[in-house]
Design a protein around this motif. Structure first.
Motif, PDB file in Angstrom:
ATOM      1  N   GLN A  67       0.830  -1.204   0.000  1.00  0.00           N
ATOM      2  CA  GLN A  67       0.000   0.000   0.000  1.00  0.00           C
ATOM      3  C   GLN A  67       0.864   1.252   0.000  1.00  0.00           C
ATOM      4  O   GLN A  67       0.595   2.205  -0.748  1.00  0.00           O
ATOM      5  N   ASN A  68       1.908   1.261   0.832  1.00  0.00           N
ATOM      6  CA  ASN A  68       2.812   2.413   0.881  1.00  0.00           C
ATOM      7  C   ASN A  68       3.486   2.638  -0.468  1.00  0.00           C
ATOM      8  O   ASN A  68       3.600   3.784  -0.931  1.00  0.00           O
ATOM      9  N   THR A  69       3.924   1.556  -1.094  1.00  0.00           N
ATOM     10  CA  THR A  69       4.631   1.675  -2.365  1.00  0.00           C
ATOM     11  C   THR A  69       3.729   2.229  -3.459  1.00  0.00           C
ATOM     12  O   THR A  69       4.120   3.127  -4.215  1.00  0.00           O
ATOM     13  N   PHE A  70       2.515   1.709  -3.565  1.00  0.00           N
ATOM     14  CA  PHE A  70       1.593   2.191  -4.592  1.00  0.00           C
ATOM     15  C   PHE A  70       1.170   3.638  -4.322  1.00  0.00           C
ATOM     16  O   PHE A  70       1.044   4.435  -5.262  1.00  0.00           O
ATOM     17  N   THR A  71       0.960   3.977  -3.055  1.00  0.00           N
ATOM     18  CA  THR A  71       0.594   5.353  -2.717  1.00  0.00           C
ATOM     19  C   THR A  71       1.732   6.307  -3.046  1.00  0.00           C
ATOM     20  O   THR A  71       1.525   7.365  -3.660  1.00  0.00           O
ATOM     21  N   TYR A  72       2.933   5.940  -2.644  1.00  0.00           N
ATOM     22  CA  TYR A  72       4.113   6.767  -2.908  1.00  0.00           C
ATOM     23  C   TYR A  72       4.306   6.947  -4.415  1.00  0.00           C
ATOM     24  O   TYR A  72       4.556   8.064  -4.891  1.00  0.00           O
ATOM     25  N   THR A  73       4.188   5.863  -5.162  1.00  0.00           N
ATOM     26  CA  THR A  73       4.390   5.931  -6.608  1.00  0.00           C
ATOM     27  C   THR A  73       3.342   6.806  -7.278  1.00  0.00           C
ATOM     28  O   THR A  73       3.661   7.646  -8.126  1.00  0.00           O
ATOM     29  N   ALA A  74       2.080   6.611  -6.906  1.00  0.00           N
ATOM     30  CA  ALA A  74       0.999   7.387  -7.529  1.00  0.00           C
ATOM     31  C   ALA A  74       1.169   8.880  -7.258  1.00  0.00           C
ATOM     32  O   ALA A  74       1.059   9.706  -8.183  1.00  0.00           O
ATOM     33  N   LEU A  75       1.471   9.241  -6.014  1.00  0.00           N
ATOM     34  CA  LEU A  75       1.625  10.660  -5.665  1.00  0.00           C
ATOM     35  C   LEU A  75       2.866  11.257  -6.312  1.00  0.00           C
ATOM     36  O   LEU A  75       2.815  12.350  -6.879  1.00  0.00           O
ATOM     37  N   THR A  76       3.983  10.536  -6.241  1.00  0.00           N
ATOM     38  CA  THR A  76       5.239  11.063  -6.776  1.00  0.00           C
ATOM     39  C   THR A  76       5.166  11.266  -8.287  1.00  0.00           C
ATOM     40  O   THR A  76       5.517  12.338  -8.798  1.00  0.00           O
ATOM     41  N   VAL A  77       4.689  10.257  -9.004  1.00  0.00           N
ATOM     42  CA  VAL A  77       4.647  10.350 -10.466  1.00  0.00           C
ATOM     43  C   VAL A  77       3.677  11.435 -10.912  1.00  0.00           C
ATOM     44  O   VAL A  77       4.012  12.269 -11.772  1.00  0.00           O
ATOM     45  N   SER A  78       2.486  11.451 -10.346  1.00  0.00           N
ATOM     46  CA  SER A  78       1.482  12.429 -10.784  1.00  0.00           C
ATOM     47  C   SER A  78       1.904  13.859 -10.460  1.00  0.00           C
ATOM     48  O   SER A  78       1.823  14.747 -11.333  1.00  0.00           O
ATOM     49  N   LEU A  79       2.370  14.109  -9.241  1.00  0.00           N
ATOM     50  CA  LEU A  79       2.769  15.468  -8.865  1.00  0.00           C
ATOM     51  C   LEU A  79       3.992  15.931  -9.656  1.00  0.00           C
ATOM     52  O   LEU A  79       4.049  17.074 -10.106  1.00  0.00           O
TER      53      LEU A  79
END
Length: 289
Positions: A67-79
């Motif tokens: 969950q942490n990895t997917f959340t981190y990836t989604a936020l980092t890539v999109s922002l």
């Protein structure tokens, strides 16, 4: 005649040997270890089949790591992509000021992640950090950036975005400058608005750049390690633990090599599937002129 046929293969053989030695072999050996139980010390490896994989999904800690990895990836890539594109549209001009800002934005990319992590640890210090000092100027209370489970992961996202926007911005600027000027001149003749021009010309013509940057940002976010190792150690309460740090922790701290190898195989599968899915869904929407 035979030599002419063999010569191309002889010329590329060093690259093939290096590729097999440093890419294919490690992946194969990792898959082999994932089906064994080994502690790094004993020469004996006990075959356990898929037990390491079933143990992974049974662990609540590992589910949180995913969950942490997917959340981190989604936020980092999109922002990173959104901010970089906005900055690129603003900086896509000739001039000393724009060149200076481009260099200033790109400078974090060439700084090592260790130095970046140490800098942001000081900035995000709860008692003496510059960010909380700035918040206090507006009468706001201190934020426990790295010690509160509710803010720690987003704090790491801030660091990743700050470091990544410079590279992405310059690539976007290069993509913008490769768009033919006559397309914008035609849009002006048609009295097209700036927003319509962006959606109908700029964004479609930037699709190869968007495609490339999204892929490398996605893979890079899944591989985050240095900032977590230096700034949070996966805490507090497992709130910032991600795939690669989890693999490192169980492999080189707890010496559960088979278990950590199973997590590595799963990471390889997930990144591969996401990449294939991304290519299947968006590759046809990319416009190469």
């Amino acid at each position: 005649m035979a030599w002419n046929r063999l010569r191309p293969y002889v010329m590329i053989s060093p690259a093939i040997v290096i590729f097999c030695l440093f890419f294919i072999y490690p992946i194969g050996y990792m898959i082999y270890l994932s089906m064994h139980e080994w502690n790094f010390v004993s020469p004996d490896k006990q075959f356990v089949g898929l037990q390491n994989f079933t143990t992974l999904f049974a662990e609540r800690e590992f589910v949180e790591v995913m969950q942490n990895t997917f959340t981190y990836t989604a936020l980092t890539v999109s922002l990173t992509m959104i901010i970089s594109l906005i900055l690129a549209l603003w900086l896509n001009h000739n001039g000393t000021v724009y060149s200076f800002v481009q260099g200033a934005i790109f400078s974090p990319h060439i700084i090592s992640l260790v130095s970046v992590s140490m800098l942001w640890m000081w900035l995000m210090d709860t008692d003496y950090g510059l960010l909380n000092w700035f918040l206090n100027l507006f009468g706001l209370s201190n934020v426990s950036w790295l010690t509160d489970p509710s803010t720690s992961l987003f704090s790491l996202v801030i660091v990743a975005v700050w470091k990544g926007i410079g590279f992405n911005t310059l690539i976007f600027i290069a993509g913008l400058q490769s768009i033919p000027r006559d397309m914008y001149e035609a849009a002006q003749l048609d009295e097209s608005s700036k927003l319509r021009t962006f959606w109908k010309i700029t964004l479609p013509m930037l699709s190869p750049t968007l495609f490339f940057l999204t892929i490398i940002s996605l893979i890079g976010s899944f591989q985050v390690f240095e900032t977590i190792s230096i700034m949070t150690k996966g805490g507090p309460i497992n709130s910032t633990n991600t795939f690669v740090y989890y693999i490192y922790e169980y492999g080189f701290r707890y010496f559960k090599i088979g278990y950590s190898s199973a997590a590595g195989v799963l990471l390889l599968i997930i990144v591969g599937l996401l990449t294939i899915l991304y290519f299947r869904l968006l590759a046809k929407r990319v416009h190469y002129r």
